[in-house]
Design a protein around this motif. Structure first.
Motif, PDB file in Angstrom:
ATOM      1  N   VAL A  88     -10.548   6.451   6.242  1.00  0.00           N
ATOM      2  CA  VAL A  88     -10.061   5.943   7.530  1.00  0.00           C
ATOM      3  C   VAL A  88     -11.224   5.600   8.473  1.00  0.00           C
ATOM      4  CG1 VAL A  88      -7.769   7.009   7.434  1.00  0.00           C
ATOM      5  CG2 VAL A  88      -9.656   8.367   8.272  1.00  0.00           C
ATOM      6  N   THR A 115      -5.827   4.669   2.064  1.00  0.00           N
ATOM      7  CA  THR A 115      -6.673   4.085   3.097  1.00  0.00           C
ATOM      8  C   THR A 115      -5.851   3.296   4.106  1.00  0.00           C
ATOM      9  OG1 THR A 115      -8.673   2.799   3.548  1.00  0.00           O
ATOM     10  CG2 THR A 115      -7.223   1.941   1.834  1.00  0.00           C
ATOM     11  N   VAL A 116      -6.352   3.236   5.341  1.00  0.00           N
ATOM     12  CA  VAL A 116      -5.788   2.318   6.341  1.00  0.00           C
ATOM     13  C   VAL A 116      -6.883   1.336   6.747  1.00  0.00           C
ATOM     14  CG1 VAL A 116      -4.170   4.042   7.196  1.00  0.00           C
ATOM     15  CG2 VAL A 116      -6.340   3.761   8.370  1.00  0.00           C
ATOM     16  N   LYS A 118      -8.709  -1.844   6.680  1.00  0.00           N
ATOM     17  CA  LYS A 118      -8.238  -3.171   6.276  1.00  0.00           C
ATOM     18  C   LYS A 118      -9.312  -4.025   5.606  1.00  0.00           C
ATOM     19  CE  LYS A 118      -6.998  -2.523  10.316  1.00  0.00           C
ATOM     20  NZ  LYS A 118      -6.744  -2.547  11.740  1.00  0.00           N
ATOM     21  N   PHE A 141      -1.775   2.374   0.721  1.00  0.00           N
ATOM     22  CA  PHE A 141      -2.351   1.849   1.959  1.00  0.00           C
ATOM     23  C   PHE A 141      -1.278   1.495   2.991  1.00  0.00           C
ATOM     24  CE2 PHE A 141      -2.329  -0.927  -1.726  1.00  0.00           C
ATOM     25  CZ  PHE A 141      -1.446  -1.909  -1.346  1.00  0.00           C
ATOM     26  N   GLU A 142      -0.190   2.285   3.029  1.00  0.00           N
ATOM     27  CA  GLU A 142       0.923   1.964   3.936  1.00  0.00           C
ATOM     28  C   GLU A 142       0.460   1.748   5.377  1.00  0.00           C
ATOM     29  OE1 GLU A 142       4.451   1.483   3.546  1.00  0.00           O
ATOM     30  OE2 GLU A 142       3.956   0.796   5.559  1.00  0.00           O
ATOM     31  N   GLY A 143      -0.421   2.605   5.870  1.00  0.00           N
ATOM     32  CA  GLY A 143      -0.816   2.536   7.284  1.00  0.00           C
ATOM     33  C   GLY A 143      -1.713   1.359   7.625  1.00  0.00           C
ATOM     34  N   SER A 144      -2.128   0.589   6.610  1.00  0.00           N
ATOM     35  CA  SER A 144      -3.046  -0.517   6.913  1.00  0.00           C
ATOM     36  C   SER A 144      -2.329  -1.688   7.589  1.00  0.00           C
ATOM     37  CB  SER A 144      -3.742  -0.997   5.630  1.00  0.00           C
ATOM     38  OG  SER A 144      -2.783  -1.521   4.719  1.00  0.00           O
ATOM     39  N   GLY A 147       0.881   0.165  11.046  1.00  0.00           N
ATOM     40  CA  GLY A 147       0.772   1.586  11.435  1.00  0.00           C
ATOM     41  C   GLY A 147       1.963   2.386  10.938  1.00  0.00           C
ATOM     42  N   LYS A 217      -4.070  -8.120   7.682  1.00  0.00           N
ATOM     43  CA  LYS A 217      -2.756  -7.566   7.352  1.00  0.00           C
ATOM     44  C   LYS A 217      -1.920  -8.564   6.553  1.00  0.00           C
ATOM     45  CE  LYS A 217      -3.094  -4.448  11.257  1.00  0.00           C
ATOM     46  NZ  LYS A 217      -3.015  -4.312  12.716  1.00  0.00           N
ATOM     47  N   THR A 313      -0.189   6.458  12.957  1.00  0.00           N
ATOM     48  CA  THR A 313      -0.843   5.981  11.728  1.00  0.00           C
ATOM     49  C   THR A 313      -0.927   7.130  10.722  1.00  0.00           C
ATOM     50  OG1 THR A 313      -2.084   4.448  13.094  1.00  0.00           O
ATOM     51  CG2 THR A 313      -2.864   4.740  10.844  1.00  0.00           C
ATOM     52  N   ILE A 317      -0.011   7.785   6.537  1.00  0.00           N
ATOM     53  CA  ILE A 317      -0.901   8.416   5.548  1.00  0.00           C
ATOM     54  C   ILE A 317      -0.179   9.597   4.899  1.00  0.00           C
ATOM     55  CG2 ILE A 317      -3.110   9.613   5.214  1.00  0.00           C
ATOM     56  CD1 ILE A 317      -4.165   8.050   7.646  1.00  0.00           C
TER      57      ILE A 317
END
Ligand code: HSE
Length: 329
Positions: A88, A115-116, A118, A141-144, A147, A217, A313, A317
């Motif tokens: 992160v 990971t977030v 990008k 990488f859902e939070g990338s 959020g 994104k 965020t 994760i």
């Protein structure tokens, strides 16, 4: 589940806090512990587990998460046994930065990665996924994107049977906040300052206002949801710096607002300011993110949620971490 956290800014600290809030749930899965953490200057390692709250307190008191001077994240990764790297650190879109190196190193060694960040995903999506596959590692990488708004896992898991024909959305809270404040007559510069104070903006806010963050994104969605093989350089990008106060006033005269929209489909890959009728789902104000997903069977699905923020965020994760725990069980 032994975790290493790489990066201890807003998101890293939020994740540590959320781990401590969800200790019951995580202990039920066999126990989660942070065995190492590093930021740009320092690191801390403890095979028995580091106390998340102590890490946050030390970071706030000293500006460093650890007591040892960092020479490289890879050295820390090599010095400790771990199962999941939570990467992160701040986005670097030029070359992916150390974040990319750390992700590659972990995957090469068969470690799962959440990971977030990008930059690495927008620059080397296909390569990273191949590396994960080759080494029997999981990359999530859902939070990338979005959020706390669960767009990637929604599309690739819940909407698995659908043919998704397009996604259009607002994927940058900073731009949306600025444009919404400009709707109320605030000048651009002042709105940007307010957005930075809210802690939403990237370390380099030009990433936000020039549409770069949204473009990253859009690339991640194109590659993960549409199974395309595109890179950041393939996106047609126009940011919001060219949106004048006059343009916003003209839009308002026609009962419209201007919003920075990211659009992706099998053929489209675009970020641009667009006129949106007031009341339309994509006309939302403030820092929220939103996305309209068009599917062949279920029709249109619109979601919205907090596109950034400490715990928000971290919630994305956490969902990736629980998914990994379920698969590894
Ligand atoms: N700078 C981003 C935003 C943060 O403003 O939405 C989340 O990627």
């Amino acid at each position: 589940m032994r975790i290493v956290i790489s990066g201890f800014g807003t998101v890293g600290q939020g994740f540590a806090e959320v781990l401590s809030l969800r200790s019951d749930l995580l202990n039920a899965g066999g126990g989660v512990r942070i065995v190492a953490v590093f930021d740009s200057k320092s690191y801390a390692v403890d095979e028995n587990g580091l106390d998340p709250i102590m890490l946050i307190e030390r970071k706030n008191a000293t500006g460093s998460v650890g007591t040892e001077k960092l020479s490289s994240g890879i050295e820390v990764l090599d010095s400790v046994g771990y199962d999941v790297l939570v990467e992160v650190s701040p986005t670097n879109i030029e070359n992916g930065g150390d974040g990319l190196k750390n992700i590659e190193h972990a995957l090469r060694n068969g470690k799962d990665v959440i990971t977030v960040n990008k930059g690495p995903l927008a620059l080397k999506f296909k390569e990273l996924n191949k590396l994960a596959e080759k080494n029997n590692a999981i990359l999530r990488f859902e939070g990338s994107v979005g959020g706390a708004m669960p767009i990637i896992n929604l599309c690739s898991e819940n909407l698995k049977g659908e043919k998704i024909t397009s996604i259009r959305g607002i994927f940058n809270g900073t731009c949306n906040f600025i444009l919404s404040r400009m709707d109320g007559g605030l000048p651009f510069e002042q709105a940007l300052k307010e957005a930075q104070q809210l802690g939403y903006a990237e370390s380099d806010p030009t990433y936000d206002i020039e549409g770069i963050d949204t473009a990253c994104k859009v690339v991640i969605l194109a590659n993960s949801v549409f199974r395309r093989n595109v890179r950041f350089s393939d996106v047609s990008i126009t940011g919001i710096t060219s949106v004048s106060e006059d343009a916003i006033a003209l839009a308002a005269d026609q009962n419209m607002v201007i919003r920075l929209i990211g659009e992706v489909s099998d053929t489209v890959l675009e970020v641009s300011p667009r006129l949106i009728p007031k009341g339309h789902p994509l006309s939302i104000s403030g820092t929220l993110n939103t996305a309209k997903i068009l599917t062949d069977l279920a029709g249109p699905i619109t979601i919205s949620g907090k596109g950034a923020g400490r715990k928000e965020t971290a919630s994305a994760i956490l969902s990736d971490l629980i998914a990994i725990m379920d698969r590894r069980r």
